[in-house]
Design a protein around this motif. Structure first.
Motif, PDB file in Angstrom:
ATOM      1  N   ASN A 213      42.354  20.156  41.323  1.00 42.82           N
ATOM      2  CA  ASN A 213      42.952  19.689  42.590  1.00 42.82           C
ATOM      3  C   ASN A 213      41.838  19.452  43.618  1.00 42.82           C
ATOM      4  OD1 ASN A 213      44.768  21.283  41.012  1.00 42.82           O
ATOM      5  ND2 ASN A 213      46.237  21.118  42.669  1.00 42.82           N
ATOM      6  N   PRO A 228      40.214  21.545  47.135  1.00 47.13           N
ATOM      7  CA  PRO A 228      41.463  20.977  47.653  1.00 47.13           C
ATOM      8  C   PRO A 228      41.683  21.434  49.094  1.00 47.13           C
ATOM      9  CG  PRO A 228      41.911  22.844  46.218  1.00 47.13           C
ATOM     10  CD  PRO A 228      40.429  22.632  46.175  1.00 47.13           C
ATOM     11  N   ASN A 230      44.899  22.204  50.077  1.00 47.91           N
ATOM     12  CA  ASN A 230      46.082  23.060  49.999  1.00 47.91           C
ATOM     13  C   ASN A 230      45.679  24.528  49.837  1.00 47.91           C
ATOM     14  OD1 ASN A 230      48.074  24.505  48.012  1.00 47.91           O
ATOM     15  ND2 ASN A 230      49.267  22.960  49.096  1.00 47.91           N
ATOM     16  N   PHE A 232      47.326  27.189  48.656  1.00 48.98           N
ATOM     17  CA  PHE A 232      47.628  27.813  47.358  1.00 48.98           C
ATOM     18  C   PHE A 232      46.627  27.379  46.283  1.00 48.98           C
ATOM     19  CE2 PHE A 232      51.916  28.280  49.270  1.00 48.98           C
ATOM     20  CZ  PHE A 232      51.991  29.664  49.176  1.00 48.98           C
ATOM     21  N   ALA A 233      46.222  26.120  46.342  1.00 50.93           N
ATOM     22  CA  ALA A 233      45.234  25.642  45.363  1.00 50.93           C
ATOM     23  C   ALA A 233      43.891  26.328  45.591  1.00 50.93           C
ATOM     24  CB  ALA A 233      45.093  24.128  45.467  1.00 50.93           C
ATOM     25  N   GLN A 236      43.979  29.804  44.264  1.00 53.00           N
ATOM     26  CA  GLN A 236      43.935  29.830  42.796  1.00 53.00           C
ATOM     27  C   GLN A 236      42.515  29.592  42.278  1.00 53.00           C
ATOM     28  OE1 GLN A 236      47.593  27.995  40.794  1.00 53.00           O
ATOM     29  NE2 GLN A 236      47.815  27.360  42.906  1.00 53.00           N
ATOM     30  N   GLU A 317      45.264  20.932  36.464  1.00 51.03           N
ATOM     31  CA  GLU A 317      45.863  20.805  37.791  1.00 51.03           C
ATOM     32  C   GLU A 317      46.717  22.037  38.059  1.00 51.03           C
ATOM     33  OE1 GLU A 317      48.748  17.743  38.006  1.00 51.03           O
ATOM     34  OE2 GLU A 317      49.078  18.027  40.135  1.00 51.03           O
ATOM     35  N   CYS A 318      46.516  22.676  39.205  1.00 48.51           N
ATOM     36  CA  CYS A 318      47.298  23.880  39.501  1.00 48.51           C
ATOM     37  C   CYS A 318      48.425  23.539  40.474  1.00 48.51           C
ATOM     38  CB  CYS A 318      46.401  24.973  40.077  1.00 48.51           C
ATOM     39  SG  CYS A 318      45.892  24.662  41.774  1.00 48.51           S
ATOM     40  N   GLU A 320      50.667  23.437  43.719  1.00 49.69           N
ATOM     41  CA  GLU A 320      50.344  23.572  45.141  1.00 49.69           C
ATOM     42  C   GLU A 320      51.554  24.021  45.943  1.00 49.69           C
ATOM     43  OE1 GLU A 320      48.611  19.918  46.532  1.00 49.69           O
ATOM     44  OE2 GLU A 320      46.720  20.313  45.485  1.00 49.69           O
ATOM     45  N   ASP A 321      52.660  24.156  45.233  1.00 49.47           N
ATOM     46  CA  ASP A 321      53.907  24.511  45.883  1.00 49.47           C
ATOM     47  C   ASP A 321      54.239  25.965  45.547  1.00 49.47           C
ATOM     48  OD1 ASP A 321      57.166  24.404  45.060  1.00 49.47           O
ATOM     49  OD2 ASP A 321      56.591  23.724  47.059  1.00 49.47           O
TER      50      ASP A 321
END
Lengths: 481, 361
Positions: A213, A228, A230, A232-233, A236, A317-318, A320-321
């Motif tokens: 991401n 990224p 985001n 959350f990304a 992670q 890809e992780c 993001e939500d």
């Protein structure tokens, strides 16, 4: 009399509160102690690994002796991304490999797109029946793409698709990946190293998973590494650094690796067949396979090695939500618990040597007991302190076990990354991750534990579904697995 | 009694006080550890920012040095650490890309730039990676073989093997017997890279490698690596080599499959009897390798036996037998068709699938 009763009850409550706090703090400290040991082992492993810096050197050194590899890529409803994924796999730098794309009964046009794009035709293939899977509907290949074989089968899930690939492949090594992940072009040459260095002993090897991401991706390749935006990304990325650079590297060094990510792992085919391939009916099929291999080799009383190599990278890809991430984490927790219960006879069993003692102790401490005790601590220790049942130092020690030591472990992992690998190109990215290493402990860590508790609950209720994993897709396309 | 109760209370309080002190110490320790880690991270960040500021200078230095390395000219010793580091890095990178007289000129220019001195210093580095890189790079320079040969005694096995590979690749390796002893080939060193090492050694010392086969003290796996290399090179007489392999194949060893594969690669008729024995081995890995070898070495006489192996309980043996028969011309195809009609269920299925896959049905 009533006064004595009140004194007795008060003492009982004080003792009870201290016991609860002691258990929470001790469990937290045990985890931290284990992490610090892992950091030491990881640092040792990184500083002593043989250097193979560039593609040309890598090729010169390993290509002559590199054994054939079958890359198994299960695909389910990947119509939008499958062609680019296959192209990226066919462009891997490795002297002798075949790509087996397994269409796991997709309901969209996955199969038709691959057939049309690569000019494939239906062919016959003499395959093994060593492991079980849903019926195969057909094989597709083309002389123009001699490295590519597409297997079309009835839907049975990822494990089932991988089993079909294992039966159909002819290489001595199988590399299991996610079709929607991106392998770096030299990843196979790097991950095969243990099979070249210790050909008689190595049973499996895993590589690093990194989060794509925010990165720039062009023609199935990560061309610019960026962070990224985001939150959350970003968190992670820190989690993956800890999981791969610290934990798996150290556990591999100790020879107690209990999981090789389903997104990128290389296995000796024969040993996988001997343990019956990937198990059906679990969401932790990657962990289960590694545990089965350990058990099998220990039962046979054979020397073996299951390794982790930090350099080969698979990009993924992780989510993001928060909802999707929560589902993923609950599923991972459920998978760990399922594997722990399936192989519980190995736990702390001296017959299984260090994997039984150290490996399973780690699962017990981190995956089984860890989230329960930590959530208990969050709920009770501040409450007991507010009720004056715990003195201030107990609260401080709890904060140490959960927050400050947590920040230390994350910061130390970042230091390890910067000193040994330096994979983030700019100082700004390192600064952002340092910030994340601190703030993830306040809010995200608690949320993550809540998701893991949900996983516990699903495990108790024997829930089996994978849930929906929504992805944006590397090309900005949308897809779902 | 009261005094006793008071004593118990005091000791309990002391214990509680000790626990609380430990807990506070734990907090302080965690804060200190966390602070040290964050400070170290900050120091790394500052270091990164400073090195980032030198990026342009480094890029400029690389441009200047690559021109000097490739084209020569007025070369002087670099005076900065940055330039020396870049010169070494560029030398290693560029030598992978050029060959022949260009490579020789590049190495001469690198030597004039002082790369050899830097590499010699790195041979003494505490980090194994540095020593290995330096050994590999230094072996390319004429006259540096002794310095690299000394690395065969390094404490790190990767450095020892890397130095040996580099020496062999540059045709300046010590005799094969010495390498076997120093690297512990077949005992402590089991890497498949030993086969690459042997292949390079065969180029400069074929007799030395061949002599390894007849050394009773040498482990079988080292002999097999030598065999693979000799079989691939064609630099020695194949008949005695095949005789050695045929003899080795009679021993019940884990190396049997590799021996059969090597016999198949050579294809010498002297190995056929051994391959035929392999087809009857109780060990399926040996049967599969022997079947593969039979196909590769054109053993038409083994068609009947390969036809029988189409009904083997192990899939790999059935697969290799089918593959071998498909390579053996009309006799092989006949054996497949025969199995299709009169074979066991397994044999019929194997024959059917093999014929279909290879378009022979």
């Amino acid at each position: 009399m009533s006064f004595e009763y009140a004194e007795w009850a008060k003492q009982w409550m004080l003792d009870g509160a201290q016991w609860i706090a002691a258990v929470v703090i001790f469990t937290g400290l045990a985890q931290i102690a284990f992490y610090i040991v892992q950091l030491v082992f990881a640092a040792f492993a990184l500083s002593n690994r043989p250097p193979v810096p560039r593609g040309a050197t890598l090729w010169r050194r390993y290509s002559d002796q590199a054994p054939p590899i079958a890359v198994l890529a299960p695909a389910y409803n990947e119509e939008l991304t499958v062609v680019e994924s296959v192209r990226s796999l066919l462009a891997l730098q490795y002297p002798d490999f075949e790509v087996l794309l397994i269409n796991d009964g997709s309901k969209d046009g996955t199969l038709a797109r691959v057939i049309a794009e690569f000019g494939l035709e239906k062919v016959d293939r003499f395959i093994d029946s060593g492991v079980t899977h849903q019926p195969i509907r057909g094989f597709y290949a083309s002389p123009r793409q001699p490295r590519l074989l597409v297997i079309d089968k009835e839907n049975g899930g990822k494990s089932d698709a991988l089993n079909a690939g294992i039966n159909a492949c002819r290489a001595s090594l199988v590399c299991a990946i996610d079709a929607d992940s991106i392998l770096e072009s030299d990843a196979l040459l790097r991950v095969v190293r243990p099979f070249i260095d210790e050909p008689e002993l190595t049973v499996a090897a895993g590589g690093t998973i990194r989060i794509a991401n925010g990165c720039t991706i062009d023609s199935g390749r990560v061309t610019h590494v960026r962070l990224p935006t985001n939150f959350f990304a970003l968190v992670q990325i820190m989690e993956y650094l800890r999981a791969f650079l610290m934990a798996r590297l150290a556990l591999g060094r100790m020879q107690v690796l209990t999981v090789i990510s389903g997104a990128f792992g290389l296995f000796r085919r024969q040993r996988v067949v001997e343990v019956g391939g990937y198990s059906h009916g679990t969401v932790g099929e990657d962990m289960d396979l590694v545990l089965k291999l350990h058990r099998h080799m220990r039962d046979l009383k054979l020397d073996y090695r299951i390794e982790f190599i930090a350099e080969p990278v698979c990009w993924t890809e992780c989510p993001e939500d928060a909802r999707v991430l929560g589902r993923q984490r609950s599923r991972w927790q459920r998978g760990s618990l399922e594997c722990f219960v399936r192989h519980k006879t190995m736990c702390l069993n001296p017959r299984y040597g260090r994997i039984g003692i150290v490996g399973f102790f780690q699962i017990l401490l981190v995956d089984v007991v860890g989230p329960l005790v930590e959530v208990l601590g969050y709920l009770l220790i501040p409450l007991l302190w507010a009720l004056k049942l715990l003195a201030w130092p107990w609260l401080l020690a709890f904060l140490a076990a959960t927050f400050t030591f947590g920040i230390f472990v994350s910061a130390a992992t970042l230091i390890l990354e910067e000193v040994q690998l330096r994979r983030f190109p700019r100082a700004r990215e390192l600064a952002i991750l340092a910030l994340i290493a601190v703030i993830e402990n306040f809010g995200y860590r608690q949320l993550s534990n809540f998701w893991r508790l949900q996983g516990w609950w699903q495990f108790v209720r024997k829930q089996q579904s994978w849930g929906t994993m929504t992805r944006k897709g590397f090309g900005g396309a949308t897809g779902a697995t | 009694m009261a005094a006793g109760r008071g004593g118990t209370h005091r000791s309990s309080r002391r214990r509680e006080g000790g626990v609380l002190t430990t807990l506070v110490a734990l907090w302080n320790f965690s804060l200190a550890l966390c602070g040290v880690a964050l400070l170290a991270l900050l120091a790394l960040l500052i270091g990164r920012a400073i090195s980032g500021a030198r990026t342009d200078r480094r890029a400029e230095e690389r441009r200047r040095l690559s021109r000097l390395l490739l084209e020569g000219g007025d070369i002087g010793r670099p005076d900065s650490a940055l330039a020396r580091t870049e010169a070494v890095r560029l030398t290693i990178e560029l030598t992978e890309l050029v060959r022949g007289s260009d490579r020789e000129a590049l190495l001469a220019n690198a030597e004039r730039l002082g790369v050899v001195e830097v590499l010699r210093k790195r041979l003494k580095s505490r980090t194994p990676q540095d020593r290995l890189m330096a050994s590999e790079a230094l072996a390319m320079f004429p006259g540096e073989a002794d310095a690299v040969t000394a690395m065969l005694d390094d404490r790190n096995p990767d450095v020892r093997l890397g130095a040996a590979l580099a020496l062999a690749q540059n045709q300046v390796a010590p005799p094969a017997a010495e390498l076997v002893r120093k690297l512990g080939l077949g005992t402590t060193e089991r890497s498949l890279l030993v086969v690459s090492l042997m292949r390079d050694l065969v180029e400069s010392d074929p007799e030395g490698v061949e002599a390894m086969l007849y050394d009773p003290a040498l482990p079988d796996s080292a002999k097999l690596a030598a065999t693979d290399a000799l079989a691939a090179s064609g630099r020695v007489e194949h008949a005695p080599l095949v005789a050695w392999m045929a003899d080795a194949a009679t021993e019940d060893s884990a190396l049997q499959p590799r021996i059969y594969r090597a016999l198949g690669r050579i294809g010498h008729p002297g190995g056929h009897a051994a391959i035929r024995r392999g087809l009857d081995s109780p060990w399926w890995q040996a049967r599969a390798a022997a079947a593969e070898a039979a196909g590769k070495s054109g053993m038409v006489a083994a068609c009947d036996k390969l036809g029988e192996l189409l009904g083997d309980p192990e899939w790999w043996v059935r697969f290799r037998a089918g593959e071998a028969l498909s390579h053996l011309g009309r006799s092989g195809r006949n054996a497949l068709h025969y199995a299709l009609e009169d074979g066991s269920d397994l044999a019929r299925e194997a024959a059917k699938q093999t014929l279909a896959e290879r378009g022979l049905a």
